[in-house]
Design a protein around this motif. Structure first.
Motif, PDB file in Angstrom:
ATOM      1  N   GLY A 178       2.910 -42.590   9.161  1.00 28.19           N
ATOM      2  CA  GLY A 178       1.829 -42.948   9.883  1.00 28.19           C
ATOM      3  C   GLY A 178       1.624 -43.984  10.355  1.00 28.19           C
ATOM      4  O   GLY A 178       3.048 -45.218  10.306  1.00 28.19           O
ATOM      5  N   PRO A 179       1.235 -44.615  10.975  1.00 30.76           N
ATOM      6  CA  PRO A 179       1.189 -46.465  11.833  1.00 30.76           C
ATOM      7  C   PRO A 179       0.859 -46.904  10.284  1.00 30.76           C
ATOM      8  O   PRO A 179       0.083 -47.363   9.712  1.00 30.76           O
ATOM      9  CB  PRO A 179      -0.254 -46.484  12.837  1.00 30.76           C
ATOM     10  N   ILE A 180       1.782 -47.844  10.916  1.00 38.43           N
ATOM     11  CA  ILE A 180       1.836 -48.834   9.559  1.00 38.43           C
ATOM     12  C   ILE A 180       1.872 -50.730  10.483  1.00 38.43           C
ATOM     13  O   ILE A 180       1.905 -50.717  11.154  1.00 38.43           O
ATOM     14  CB  ILE A 180       3.772 -49.299   9.407  1.00 38.43           C
ATOM     15  N   CYS A 181       1.673 -51.905   9.456  1.00 37.51           N
ATOM     16  CA  CYS A 181       1.590 -52.373  10.094  1.00 37.51           C
ATOM     17  C   CYS A 181       1.136 -53.512  11.002  1.00 37.51           C
ATOM     18  O   CYS A 181       0.620 -54.432  11.591  1.00 37.51           O
ATOM     19  CB  CYS A 181       3.741 -53.634  10.663  1.00 37.51           C
ATOM     20  N   ARG A 185       5.562 -46.728  13.183  1.00 34.72           N
ATOM     21  CA  ARG A 185       5.273 -45.807  12.586  1.00 34.72           C
ATOM     22  C   ARG A 185       6.475 -45.731  10.896  1.00 34.72           C
ATOM     23  O   ARG A 185       7.564 -45.896  11.370  1.00 34.72           O
ATOM     24  CB  ARG A 185       5.527 -44.330  12.843  1.00 34.72           C
ATOM     25  N   GLY A 186       5.718 -45.366  10.458  1.00 35.78           N
ATOM     26  CA  GLY A 186       6.626 -45.254   8.915  1.00 35.78           C
ATOM     27  C   GLY A 186       5.616 -45.255   7.329  1.00 35.78           C
ATOM     28  O   GLY A 186       4.880 -44.598   7.350  1.00 35.78           O
ATOM     29  N   GLU A 187       5.676 -46.223   6.827  1.00 39.89           N
ATOM     30  CA  GLU A 187       5.906 -46.130   5.323  1.00 39.89           C
ATOM     31  C   GLU A 187       5.391 -47.141   4.686  1.00 39.89           C
ATOM     32  O   GLU A 187       6.368 -47.895   4.958  1.00 39.89           O
ATOM     33  CB  GLU A 187       5.242 -44.930   4.142  1.00 39.89           C
ATOM     34  N   THR A 188       4.386 -47.546   3.557  1.00 41.32           N
ATOM     35  CA  THR A 188       4.440 -48.901   3.484  1.00 41.32           C
ATOM     36  C   THR A 188       5.032 -48.639   2.030  1.00 41.32           C
ATOM     37  O   THR A 188       5.078 -47.082   0.878  1.00 41.32           O
ATOM     38  CB  THR A 188       2.941 -49.252   2.844  1.00 41.32           C
ATOM     39  N   LEU A 189       6.000 -49.227   1.274  1.00 41.43           N
ATOM     40  CA  LEU A 189       6.694 -49.540  -0.048  1.00 41.43           C
ATOM     41  C   LEU A 189       5.850 -50.140  -0.758  1.00 41.43           C
ATOM     42  O   LEU A 189       5.804 -51.630  -0.745  1.00 41.43           O
ATOM     43  CB  LEU A 189       8.169 -50.023   0.247  1.00 41.43           C
ATOM     44  N   ALA A 190       6.281 -50.388  -2.129  1.00 37.14           N
ATOM     45  CA  ALA A 190       6.095 -51.508  -2.900  1.00 37.14           C
ATOM     46  C   ALA A 190       7.050 -52.771  -2.910  1.00 37.14           C
ATOM     47  O   ALA A 190       8.451 -52.579  -2.045  1.00 37.14           O
ATOM     48  CB  ALA A 190       6.475 -50.690  -4.146  1.00 37.14           C
ATOM     49  N   PRO A 191       6.669 -53.469  -3.164  1.00 35.81           N
ATOM     50  CA  PRO A 191       7.431 -54.922  -3.568  1.00 35.81           C
ATOM     51  C   PRO A 191       8.857 -54.088  -4.263  1.00 35.81           C
ATOM     52  O   PRO A 191       9.129 -53.973  -4.911  1.00 35.81           O
ATOM     53  CB  PRO A 191       6.956 -56.038  -4.266  1.00 35.81           C
ATOM     54  N   ILE A 192      10.250 -55.293  -3.464  1.00 29.74           N
ATOM     55  CA  ILE A 192      11.071 -55.038  -3.715  1.00 29.74           C
ATOM     56  C   ILE A 192      11.747 -56.123  -4.369  1.00 29.74           C
ATOM     57  O   ILE A 192      11.640 -57.040  -3.909  1.00 29.74           O
ATOM     58  CB  ILE A 192      12.451 -54.372  -3.062  1.00 29.74           C
ATOM     59  N   LYS A 193      12.268 -56.114  -5.522  1.00 26.59           N
ATOM     60  CA  LYS A 193      12.942 -57.724  -6.105  1.00 26.59           C
ATOM     61  C   LYS A 193      14.473 -57.497  -5.804  1.00 26.59           C
ATOM     62  O   LYS A 193      14.773 -56.605  -6.098  1.00 26.59           O
ATOM     63  CB  LYS A 193      12.309 -57.455  -7.211  1.00 26.59           C
ATOM     64  N   VAL A 241      10.244 -48.363   8.350  1.00 24.19           N
ATOM     65  CA  VAL A 241      10.063 -47.693  10.077  1.00 24.19           C
ATOM     66  C   VAL A 241      10.886 -46.619   9.916  1.00 24.19           C
ATOM     67  O   VAL A 241      12.409 -46.427  10.292  1.00 24.19           O
ATOM     68  CB  VAL A 241      10.167 -48.393  10.931  1.00 24.19           C
ATOM     69  N   THR A 242       9.968 -45.570  10.938  1.00 24.72           N
ATOM     70  CA  THR A 242      10.596 -44.459  11.122  1.00 24.72           C
ATOM     71  C   THR A 242      10.907 -44.145  12.587  1.00 24.72           C
ATOM     72  O   THR A 242      11.295 -43.158  13.382  1.00 24.72           O
ATOM     73  CB  THR A 242      10.038 -43.138  10.856  1.00 24.72           C
ATOM     74  N   GLU A 243       9.666 -45.410  13.630  1.00 20.02           N
ATOM     75  CA  GLU A 243       9.713 -44.519  14.788  1.00 20.02           C
ATOM     76  C   GLU A 243       8.987 -46.111  15.653  1.00 20.02           C
ATOM     77  O   GLU A 243       7.499 -46.363  15.089  1.00 20.02           O
ATOM     78  CB  GLU A 243       8.683 -43.629  15.151  1.00 20.02           C
ATOM     79  N   GLY A 284       7.701 -45.208  20.652  1.00 20.48           N
ATOM     80  CA  GLY A 284       7.670 -43.476  21.223  1.00 20.48           C
ATOM     81  C   GLY A 284       8.765 -43.517  20.614  1.00 20.48           C
ATOM     82  O   GLY A 284       9.711 -41.986  21.061  1.00 20.48           O
ATOM     83  N   VAL A 285       9.618 -44.319  19.777  1.00 26.62           N
ATOM     84  CA  VAL A 285      10.874 -44.232  20.152  1.00 26.62           C
ATOM     85  C   VAL A 285      11.592 -43.684  18.663  1.00 26.62           C
ATOM     86  O   VAL A 285      10.959 -44.793  17.807  1.00 26.62           O
ATOM     87  CB  VAL A 285      12.541 -44.396  20.748  1.00 26.62           C
ATOM     88  N   PRO A 286      12.403 -42.750  18.074  1.00 32.28           N
ATOM     89  CA  PRO A 286      12.455 -41.960  16.413  1.00 32.28           C
ATOM     90  C   PRO A 286      14.370 -43.298  16.211  1.00 32.28           C
ATOM     91  O   PRO A 286      14.807 -43.597  16.932  1.00 32.28           O
ATOM     92  CB  PRO A 286      12.801 -40.834  16.013  1.00 32.28           C
ATOM     93  N   LEU A 287      14.353 -43.288  14.839  1.00 31.50           N
ATOM     94  CA  LEU A 287      15.104 -43.913  14.522  1.00 31.50           C
ATOM     95  C   LEU A 287      15.813 -42.741  14.069  1.00 31.50           C
ATOM     96  O   LEU A 287      15.685 -42.052  13.132  1.00 31.50           O
ATOM     97  CB  LEU A 287      15.048 -45.556  13.469  1.00 31.50           C
ATOM     98  N   THR A 288      17.069 -43.017  13.672  1.00 30.25           N
ATOM     99  CA  THR A 288      18.170 -41.961  13.249  1.00 30.25           C
ATOM    100  C   THR A 288      18.054 -41.554  11.629  1.00 30.25           C
ATOM    101  O   THR A 288      18.388 -41.361  10.840  1.00 30.25           O
ATOM    102  CB  THR A 288      19.451 -41.890  14.013  1.00 30.25           C
ATOM    103  N   GLN A 289      17.538 -43.627  11.428  1.00 28.35           N
ATOM    104  CA  GLN A 289      16.766 -43.410   9.405  1.00 28.35           C
ATOM    105  C   GLN A 289      16.476 -44.684   9.551  1.00 28.35           C
ATOM    106  O   GLN A 289      16.178 -45.485  10.313  1.00 28.35           O
ATOM    107  CB  GLN A 289      18.768 -43.814   8.651  1.00 28.35           C
ATOM    108  N   GLY A 290      15.723 -44.122   8.321  1.00 28.18           N
ATOM    109  CA  GLY A 290      13.933 -44.842   8.239  1.00 28.18           C
ATOM    110  C   GLY A 290      14.740 -46.295   7.835  1.00 28.18           C
ATOM    111  O   GLY A 290      15.652 -46.614   6.975  1.00 28.18           O
TER     112      GLY A 290
END
Length: 321
Positions: free
Chosen positions: A149-152, A158-166, A180-182, A185-191
């Motif tokens: 869904g919408p992020i940032c 569009r994409g998803e929110t993740l937990a903090p990365i150490k 990020v997945t899109e 309006g343009v999709p990415l081939t990988q997140g």
């Protein structure tokens, strides 16, 4: 009556089958099988032994040769030609045999034997699998699918929110990462894992440079091929070097722009191509601004197959090469 004629009549009477003298009451219930006719050499010896003048030299008849394939085809074509409707009018109608010869000559049917199919080579199934895998390797990578869904705070991202990365190394990690997945309006081939600042820069570049540069070429932009995003490592993975912007979630590597007609504008093969090169260079220049660092094939040997885009800020302004 001459002696020769009498001898001939006598021989015919001797060889003639006997006829029953009674009427229909004595007729056999079934037809009689004909007697086996003596072979020509045996009959000739009997006639010669009788001293009859009929014992003239007999010419042996050659046995009928077996039918050749072309003769069989010719007879079949001739029979088929007889069934064809004949033309009417002033033009003469050809003889069926002549028509058969014409059909044979035109069709090339007069072959001695029908060619047999070649045997199937071993491993033909494996060859098809290899060809299919080769086609699959040329096909753009599948797009990311799944719930997003919408992020940032931007509906165009569009994409998803993740937990903090150490990070496993000092200075690595992302406090507020997103996948990020899109964008625009343009999709990415990988997140692609990054922070929201980099995600917004990516959206601005796609919206303000990539899509306008491509326009309707190939039906427009279908997807963007991402080959790297967050990775805790040093610059160009060199020992002792500074931590790369990839290790901070501020960089993304783009290797190609996929079009809707299946064509890919690849950095590796298209950068120096007379048709794709100007398009890729225009997109490279368009990234200089939204991103603080833009590196391509002209930068060094580490970036021959992709565009490196990161949001690091430099005192002298964007570094684009």
């Amino acid at each position: 009556m001459s002696r020769a004629v009498l001898s001939g009549l006598l021989l015919a009477a001797l060889l003639a089958p006997a006829v029953p003298a009674t009427g229909d009451a004595s007729a056999p219930e079934s037809s009689l099988f004909p007697h086996v006719r003596p072979s020509a050499p045996a009959a000739l010896r009997e006639v010669r032994a009788s001293g009859s003048p009929l014992a003239a030299p007999v010419v042996a008849v050659s046995p009928r040769p077996p039918s050749r394939p072309e003769d069989v085809i010719a007879r079949r074509v001739a029979a088929a030609v007889r069934l064809l409707p004949l033309r009417t009018g002033s033009a003469p109608v050809p003889d069926p045999a002549e028509r058969a010869q014409v059909v044979l000559a035109a069709s090339g049917a007069a072959v001695r034997l029908s060619p047999r199919p070649e045997p199937r080579p071993d491993g033909i199934g494996r060859a098809r699998v290899l060809r299919a895998s080769a086609v699959a390797q040329r096909t753009p990578a599948p797009l990311v699918t799944g719930k997003s869904g919408p992020i940032c705070g931007d509906r165009a991202i569009r994409g998803e929110t993740l937990a903090p990365i150490k990070g496993r190394l000092q200075a690595c990690g992302v406090a507020r990462p997103v996948r990020v997945t899109e964008v625009a309006g343009v999709p990415l081939t990988q997140g692609a894992i990054m922070d929201c600042t980099t995600a917004k820069a990516l959206k601005s570049w796609v919206q303000g440079s990539v899509k306008p540069t491509v326009g309707r070429l190939g039906g427009g932009v279908a997807s963007i091929r991402v080959i790297a995003s967050y990775s805790c490592r040093t610059r160009n993975s060199r020992p002792g070097a500074k931590i790369s912007e990839h290790g901070k979630g501020r960089a993304v590597d783009i290797s190609a722009i996929n079009l809707k007609n299946g064509v890919s504008l690849t950095v590796l093969k298209g950068w120096r191509d007379q048709f794709q090169g100007p398009l890729l260079r225009r997109m490279h220049a368009g990234a200089c601004g939204p991103f603080g660092t833009v590196l391509g094939p002209d930068a060094d040997r580490y970036h021959q197959d992709h565009l490196h885009l990161d949001t690091a800020r430099h005192r002298s302004g964007p570094y684009c090469r």
